[in-house]
Write an enzyme that holds these catalytic residues in place. Structure first.
Site, mmCIF file in Angstrom:
data_model
loop_
_atom_site.group_PDB
_atom_site.id
_atom_site.type_symbol
_atom_site.label_atom_id
_atom_site.label_comp_id
_atom_site.label_asym_id
_atom_site.label_seq_id
_atom_site.Cartn_x
_atom_site.Cartn_y
_atom_site.Cartn_z
ATOM 1 N N ASP A 1 -10.797 3.074 4.377
ATOM 2 C CA ASP A 1 -11.120 1.643 4.270
ATOM 3 C C ASP A 1 -12.638 1.436 4.211
ATOM 4 O OD1 ASP A 1 -9.089 -0.182 3.951
ATOM 5 O OD2 ASP A 1 -8.592 -0.299 6.088
ATOM 6 N N LYS B 1 0.855 -1.203 0.000
ATOM 7 C CA LYS B 1 0.000 0.000 0.000
ATOM 8 C C LYS B 1 0.886 1.247 0.000
ATOM 9 C CE LYS B 1 -3.812 -2.409 2.253
ATOM 10 N NZ LYS B 1 -4.458 -2.789 3.495
ATOM 11 N N GLN C 1 -4.409 -1.498 9.889
ATOM 12 C CA GLN C 1 -4.348 -2.842 9.310
ATOM 13 C C GLN C 1 -4.900 -3.880 10.297
ATOM 14 O OE1 GLN C 1 -3.246 -3.515 6.075
ATOM 15 N NE2 GLN C 1 -3.890 -5.621 6.449
#
Ligand code: NAP
Length: 291
Positions: A119, A52, A96
């Site tokens: 997200d 990412k 994460q």
């Protein structure tokens, strides 16, 4: 049969994002900035976060990686998130998952400012998505609908089977595929581990989106001819012939299902790269909203 090439399409999307970033910089607008928080040193999570961050560089974003010890208390992690919420230079950030057991994922996700939740996991964004209001769509379902749009796959009136009902893939993609949109208007069935006679559903489906995480679960005898297959699954399977010691497998028996499918995503190189591209897209949107 046509391969849905997520790698190629994600590169096209990244080029488009890169162009928009250069135009922003010429116009003296803010450079998008994504931050990623990782707790602990799980190998797979570090790999995901690493790619990412690398992708941010590719498209001209700023990126910040915050790596915290697995022993960090929930309170300290929430303080860190609060700092990111307040930092005007950060447009969006991700935490994460999974998190260590002593930290509540729910409390952490709820603490993220929905305006920076690229997200799309915060209930505010999830609810807005379900109501067809502007929101951040979780990156994997967002990548799937982008793929459907760009490959001009017909979805209206089709029977779409989603296998899996997780909050990050199965449930949101089930909602999106049933919406009154160019990529939606499908008749959606969501299957899960308690579903009876799954094969009856798979054989009736025009589109199958598989997100269960069991390698090569979907076999050729379970699908009809010309079916559209979107394979979300990513499982590391031990493989001593591979220098890494494992091979990545999807949920679909690709070699055999390929012969029957109309469209199919490979694993790797299908949904995975699209997910990263759409995280970048969400970050660009977050930055543009501040203009
Ligand atoms: P998850 O939270 O473990 O959900 C799996 C789902 O599959 C659950 O809803 C489960 O049902 C269902 N399931 C399990 N066994 C089943 C069976 N025999 N028949 C029908 N349904 C069954 O997983 P996830 O986070 O959604 O991820 C799914 C897969 O996608 C994993 O391999 C993951 O690594 C991958 N993934 C890939 C990307 C990407 O970028 N490509 C992104 C996210 C996830 P219950 O609800 O009843 O337990």
């Amino acid at each position: 049969m046509k391969i849905l090439d997520g790698k190629k399409l994600s590169n096209t999307l990244k080029e488009e994002i890169k162009k928009e970033v250069s135009e922003r910089l010429i116009q003296k607008k803010k450079q998008p900035h994504l931050a990623a928080v990782i707790v602990g040193d799980d190998g797979a999570s570090l790999t995901y976060v690493g790619s990412k961050v690398r992708s941010c560089k590719q498209v001209g974003f700023l990126s910040t990686l915050i790596q915290l010890k697995s022993t960090i208390s929930e309170k300290k992690l929430l303080n860190q998130i609060n700092k990111l919420n307040k930092n005007p230079d950060i447009d969006g950030f991700i935490v994460q998952l999974p998190l260590p057991k002593h930290i509540s994922e729910e409390r952490v996700l709820l603490s993220i400012d929905p305006k920076k939740d690229v997200d799309g996991f915060h209930p505010t964004n999830f609810g807005r998505m379900a109501l067809e209001l502007p929101s951040f769509i979780p990156a994997t379902p967002f990548g799937i609908i982008e793929m459907i749009k760009r490959y001009n796959i017909k979805t209206s009136g089709k029977n779409c089977l989603v296998i899996g009902r997780s909050n990050i893939v199965g449930r949101p993609i089930s909602i999106l595929m049933s919406q009154k949109k160019s990529y939606g208007n499908a008749t959606v069935t969501t299957a899960h581990s308690k579903t009876k006679n799954l094969i009856k559903l798979t054989l009736n489906a025009d589109i199958i989106i598989s997100a269960l995480g069991i390698p090569e679960f979907l076999k050729a005898n379970m699908v009809k001819k010309n079916v559209v297959i979107i394979d979300v699954g990513i499982t590391r399977v031990i493989d001593n012939t591979n220098p890494r010691g494992y091979t990545i497998k999807g949920d679909v028996d690709f070699t055999n299902v390929l012969k029957k499918a109309g469209f199919i995503t490979p694993v790797p190189g299908g949904v995975g790269p699209m997910t990263i591209a759409m995280l970048l897209k969400n970050t660009l949107i977050a930055c543009q909203r501040k203009d």
